[in-house]
Design a protein around this motif. Structure first.
Motif, PDB file in Angstrom:
ATOM      1  N   ALA A  98      -9.390 -10.502   2.754  1.00  0.00           N
ATOM      2  CA  ALA A  98     -10.441  -9.056   2.854  1.00  0.00           C
ATOM      3  C   ALA A  98      -9.006  -8.142   2.870  1.00  0.00           C
ATOM      4  N   ASP A  99      -8.161  -8.194   3.420  1.00  0.00           N
ATOM      5  CA  ASP A  99      -6.710  -7.684   3.102  1.00  0.00           C
ATOM      6  C   ASP A  99      -6.453  -7.160   1.768  1.00  0.00           C
ATOM      7  N   GLU A 143       0.770  -0.993   0.590  1.00  0.00           N
ATOM      8  CA  GLU A 143       0.284   0.064  -0.193  1.00  0.00           C
ATOM      9  C   GLU A 143       0.911   1.186  -0.172  1.00  0.00           C
ATOM     10  N   LEU A 199      -8.198  -3.595  -4.820  1.00  0.00           N
ATOM     11  CA  LEU A 199      -9.342  -2.518  -5.473  1.00  0.00           C
ATOM     12  C   LEU A 199      -7.615  -0.979  -5.843  1.00  0.00           C
ATOM     13  N   GLN A 241      -8.055  -7.554  -0.689  1.00  0.00           N
ATOM     14  CA  GLN A 241      -9.230  -7.446  -1.308  1.00  0.00           C
ATOM     15  C   GLN A 241      -8.924  -5.741  -1.812  1.00  0.00           C
ATOM     16  N   SER A 242      -8.930  -5.501  -0.756  1.00  0.00           N
ATOM     17  CA  SER A 242      -8.440  -3.661  -0.679  1.00  0.00           C
ATOM     18  C   SER A 242      -7.354  -3.213  -1.189  1.00  0.00           C
TER      19      SER A 242
END
Length: 277
Positions: free
Chosen positions: A73-74, A51, A80, A76-77
């Motif tokens: 989930a992390d 990130e 994006l 997935q972010s």
């Protein structure tokens, strides 16, 4: 039904062979400092570092994700963000067993990126360094180096100078310890002591356990260059001859402090004198 960020990769071919050139490259960069120097590349592991990479507009050579990691989930972010920055074509999915064979992190989110190592050229400087800086004089432990970089970034010291015996600032271990602080800093690596002394034109303050010159007696309101030395031998004689030795008080009589702790205390005392006194 709205598609998930990972959907476009789920049915893509999954790399299973350790002979794949990108997999071989990642493994070499993770394990061999010589290859990192030769190729000018390194590996970031974990969602946070990736990130940070994207937020600082660093374009990765390749992003590697384990197949099971696609649904985390992390990740997935992160996907994006990858999509927003049009980096989808740089994503490669590995089988879980293959990813496990090259990763260095324990159980967690299986994602890493290969990047070209950012470089700062000392000889591109048009004038000497006259603003605050941190000099790492042969600090050898990756964790200590990463902690010092993270602290420097936190207090607003943006220039880092590393002598040739200092641990690689962009190695995977140091990147993890620094939590991506490297991206916010201008870092000069591999310098000789003569090069350091030639380019830094502000007072040098070097931590030492052989002086009564306590840090709280120093005026730190003007630009200074803090020097942190080797974990065992301390700051080298050549630099110490040009520096003011400074001690941290230890009323209970310990011989010395860990260099990352000592450096962090020095940097925060500098900040306190200027902004929080």
């Amino acid at each position: 039904m709205t598609s998930m960020p990972a959907d476009r990769f789920i049915n893509n071919p999954v790399i299973t062979s350790d002979k794949n050139p990108t997999v071989k490259l990642a493994k070499a960069l993770i394990s061999q400092s010589r290859q990192r120097k030769k190729l000018g590349q390194t590996v970031l592991e974990g969602v946070h570092l990736l990130e940070s990479m994207i937020e600082h507009n660093i374009i990765p050579v390749q992003i590697l994700i384990s197949y099971s990691g696609l649904t985390h989930a992390d990740v997935q972010s992160l996907l994006l963000l990858i999509n927003d920055h049009k980096l989808d074509n740089r994503v490669m999915v590995l089988s879980d067993s293959l990813y496990d064979s090259i990763k260095t992190l324990g159980t967690g989110v299986d994602v890493m990126a290969i990047i070209n190592t950012p470089e700062a050229d000392l000889y591109a400087l048009k004038s000497p360094i006259t603003s605050d800086c941190l000099i790492l004089n042969d600090v050898q432990d990756n964790g200590n180096v990463g902690t010092l970089l993270r602290t420097a970034a936190a207090v607003g010291i943006n220039t880092i100078i590393c002598t040739s015996g200092t641990a690689q600032v962009w190695s995977p271990k140091t990147m993890r310890a620094g939590m991506g602080a490297q991206f916010d800093l201008t870092i000069y690596e591999g310098l000789s002591v003569d090069e350091v002394l030639a380019v830094v034109k502000i007072p040098l303050l070097a931590t030492s356990s052989h002086t009564d010159n306590i840090i709280y007696q120093q005026n730190l309101r003007k630009p200074v260059a803090w020097v942190m030395g080797h974990e065992g031998q301390g700051v080298c004689d050549e630099i110490m001859q040009s520096a003011t030795p400074v001690a941290l008080p230890q009323p209970n009589g310990q011989e010395s402090l860990n260099v990352a702790i000592a450096g962090s205390l020095c940097l925060y005392e500098t900040l306190r004198q200027r902004d929080y006194s």
